[in-house]
Design an enzyme around this catalytic site. Structure first.
Site, PDB file in Angstrom:
ATOM      1  CB  SER A  89      -7.827   1.737  37.486  1.00 35.80           C
ATOM      2  OG  SER A  89      -8.474   0.988  38.497  1.00 35.80           O
ATOM      3  CG  HIS A 141     -11.335   0.324  36.438  1.00 38.33           C
ATOM      4  ND1 HIS A 141     -10.093  -0.252  36.531  1.00 38.33           N
ATOM      5  CD2 HIS A 141     -11.782   0.057  35.182  1.00 38.33           C
ATOM      6  CE1 HIS A 141      -9.797  -0.844  35.378  1.00 38.33           C
ATOM      7  NE2 HIS A 141     -10.800  -0.659  34.540  1.00 38.33           N
ATOM      8  CG  ASP A 185      -9.540  -2.631  31.698  1.00 36.53           C
ATOM      9  OD1 ASP A 185      -9.687  -3.217  30.604  1.00 36.53           O
ATOM     10  OD2 ASP A 185     -10.395  -1.866  32.177  1.00 36.53           O
TER      11      ASP A 185
END
Length: 356
Positions: free
Chosen positions: A169, A195, A291
């Site tokens: 991310s 992401h 995540d």
């Protein structure tokens, strides 16, 4: 202490909306607004901000030119504000290379109402940026050895049956670039979830494809996963690994966000656990939040081998920290060592590559 934010944008409308959003948060405040980088330079000296928001396309001095000078002379957390155009996405990729922590897109429609809907997103990005580890940029700042490509995989069976599954991310665009640039042309197939919003993943994949020895593309779904190829989740869909007969394939899924993200790293890791088992090596890189932690644990339970980026080399030590905390990882290493460790693992375990 509130996070001090300086807004640099040539649009008075955007400056006003950003000021409203930031000042509405209990933990941050706008300490200055500048219509261009020239004015911003003085305000940086006067206000000593914690985070800068910077429009990527501006008059007087190009946003990128300003960012490059800033990162060289006074490195600080920068969140780029980008338009959703192809040119905007390419400039944003370059800005991330130059050291911007993250970016937020300008909404397309009625700008003011759209921006207010972005309140939580913008505030989150600023909070993450304020905590980010900023390193002075040199031409080879991040890559330890990103200029070198590792030796070819010795066991051809290894590269056709084994897979590298990557999640990242905040800070991940540079980390993924540095990782992939070390992979040899016959590396095992790679699946990546980073992401990133729709419209930016294609620019990112195209940029990686030009820089790396392996081929990199935005996944379309239904591709056979081949050695020497990497498939990046598009910004609008989860990416999954599935099997069709003897082949690994990509699959896209537009189901709801998982952990507030689509694409989600957990979705990719869970699919790898189910489909590839012990043939998959998981790699979790810099990023905020959790995540990927649960999915990586599933990969471990299924016999996969997992590595996490260490805190010192992360921009944000969130996702790797969570994966380590739940016991999902086998090794933790600096970014520049991860590709070598992955390939060494494959070389040592090549004879165990097996169909599941």
């Amino acid at each position: 202490m509130k996070i001090k934010v300086l807004i640099v944008d040539d649009s008075a409308l955007i400056r006003g909306v950003m000021r409203e959003i930031i000042n509405s948060q209990p933990d941050m405040e706008v300490v200055g607004v500048a219509p261009d980088p020239i004015a911003a330079r003085e305000l940086i000296k006067q206000t000593n901000p914690d985070v800068l928001t910077l429009d990527v396309e501006m008059p007087k001095m190009d946003g990128l030119e300003f960012l490059e000078k800033l990162m060289r002379l006074r490195p600080m957390p920068v969140v780029m504000v980008s338009s959703l155009t192809e040119r905007g996405s390419e400039i944003t990729m370059r800005a991330l290379e130059l050291g911007a922590v993250d970016f937020v897109t300008k909404p397309k429609m009625s700008i003011q109402s759209g921006m207010l809907e972005y309140t939580d997103l913008i505030a989150d990005k600023i909070r993450i940026a304020a905590r980010a580890r900023i390193k002075p940029r040199t031409p080879h700042a991040q890559g330890g050895q990103s200029g070198t490509t590792l030796a070819a995989v010795r066991n051809p069976l290894t590269s056709s049956e084994k897979l590298i599954i990557i999640g990242a991310s905040t800070g991940g665009t540079e980390a993924i670039k540095d990782f992939l640039m070390q992979l040899p042309p016959d590396s095992p197939g790679v699946l990546i979830t980073q992401h990133m919003p729709e419209g930016f993943t294609r620019s990112f994949a195209n940029r990686l494809d030009k820089l790396c020895k392996i081929s990199v593309k935005e996944a379309e779904g239904g591709e056979r996963v081949l050695p020497g190829h990497a498939y990046l989740a598009p910004g609008h869909s989860h990416l999954l690994l599935v099997r069709s007969g003897a082949n690994y394939m990509t699959k896209l899924d537009q189901g709801p966000p998982v952990n507030r993200h689509r694409p989600s790293v957990d979705v990719l890791f869970n699919s790898a656990a189910l489909t590839a088992g012990k043939n998959a090596v998981g790699v979790i890189l810099t990023g905020m939040g959790k995540d990927g932690a649960a999915g990586m644990l599933e990969m471990k339970k299924a016999g996969g081998y997992n590595l996490a980026q260490d805190e010192a080399s992360c921009v944000v030590f969130g996702m790797p920290k969570e994966a380590i905390a739940v016991g999902a990882t086998h090794e933790v290493a600096p970014l520049h060592e991860l590709p070598r460790r992955v390939l060494e693992f494959f070389a040592a375990h090549g004879e165990r590559a097996m169909r599941v």
